[in-house]
Design an enzyme around this catalytic site. Structure first.
Site, mmCIF file in Angstrom:
data_model
loop_
_atom_site.group_PDB
_atom_site.id
_atom_site.type_symbol
_atom_site.label_atom_id
_atom_site.label_comp_id
_atom_site.label_asym_id
_atom_site.label_seq_id
_atom_site.Cartn_x
_atom_site.Cartn_y
_atom_site.Cartn_z
ATOM 1 N N HIS A 83 0.825 -1.192 0.000
ATOM 2 C CA HIS A 83 0.000 0.000 0.000
ATOM 3 C C HIS A 83 0.868 1.254 0.000
ATOM 4 C CE1 HIS A 83 -3.944 -2.000 1.586
ATOM 5 N NE2 HIS A 83 -3.505 -2.528 0.459
ATOM 6 N N GLU A 85 0.964 3.886 1.801
ATOM 7 C CA GLU A 85 1.501 4.322 3.091
ATOM 8 C C GLU A 85 2.810 3.602 3.416
ATOM 9 O OE1 GLU A 85 -1.514 3.257 2.328
ATOM 10 O OE2 GLU A 85 -3.023 3.877 3.798
ATOM 11 N N CYS A 123 -2.464 -0.779 7.569
ATOM 12 C CA CYS A 123 -1.499 0.310 7.375
ATOM 13 C C CYS A 123 -1.519 1.267 8.562
ATOM 14 C CB CYS A 123 -1.798 1.055 6.088
ATOM 15 S SG CYS A 123 -1.396 0.122 4.590
#
Length: 218
Positions: A83, A85, A123
């Site tokens: 992801h 992040e 995340c």
């Protein structure tokens, strides 16, 4: 069919997502990507990826300097998905200025994220741990939309970020304009506020207020 100039992305067809870009991060992206992915309709179609526009500033001895800025996209290939992040955290921890922080504990880092979706709970957990382990980093997260805001684990993820010291908020119309100026290729063109941008922003802010237990006024 005319050849597309290298380095440019074709305008996405209506109701279809733009194709992924080849590098991560990029310094800026096209206005078509911005309008498509950063619309603040609560549940838009075909917006499965997440885009994270970041800016990092370092402060030491009263002086401030920019460490870096750019745009991350979720990585879906060639290996395990990562992801946006986590892509950012991997990039940030590799920066020489950050690695040298052990020698200069008085340094502070202000990190700002403009995100097309708020972080998922996995995340959020990793980012919260990073913030607790690195108290010199101050993170502001401004999200265009909330990701699964009714699911308890996603709500807890947002609360964990707040508990770790992050500022979590919904993007206002002014935030969209600022993001446009900093991260869109053709930012000199006028930013057009789409229909419902203010109402959607207020509605999402109130949903976030309920999740975080903070007062928000529109």
């Amino acid at each position: 069919m005319p050849r597309q100039r290298r380095g440019l992305r074709a305008r996405p067809r209506r109701h279809s997502a733009p194709v992924p870009w080849p590098s991560n991060p990029v310094s800026r992206f096209s206005r078509h990507y911005f309008y498509f992915h950063f619309t603040n309709q609560p549940y838009p179609e075909d917006r499965k990826g997440c885009y994270l526009c970041f800016r990092v500033e370092r402060t030491q001895g009263g002086l401030s300097s920019e460490v870096g800025s750019g745009v991350f996209e979720n990585e879906f290939y060639p290996k395990e998905p990562v992801h946006a992040e986590i892509c950012f955290l991997n990039w940030f921890k590799a920066q020489p200025a950050f690695q040298a922080q052990r020698l200069a504990p008085e340094e502070k880092y202000q990190v700002t994220w403009f995100m097309s979706w708020s972080p998922c709970f996995q995340c959020a957990r990793q980012v919260a741990k990073f913030l607790r382990d690195h108290t010199s980093v101050q993170l502001s997260i401004l999200a265009a939309r909330l990701y699964y805001p009714r699911r308890p684990q996603y709500q807890q993820g947002l609360r964990s970020l707040q508990g770790a010291g992050a500022h979590v908020a919904v993007m206002t119309p002014a935030d969209f304009a600022s993001c446009w100026e900093m991260f869109v290729d053709d930012h000199k063109k006028r930013f057009w506020y789409w229909k419902g941008i203010y109402i959607n922003s207020c509605s999402l802010a109130k949903s976030l207020e309920d999740i975080l237990g903070q007062g928000v006024f529109c």
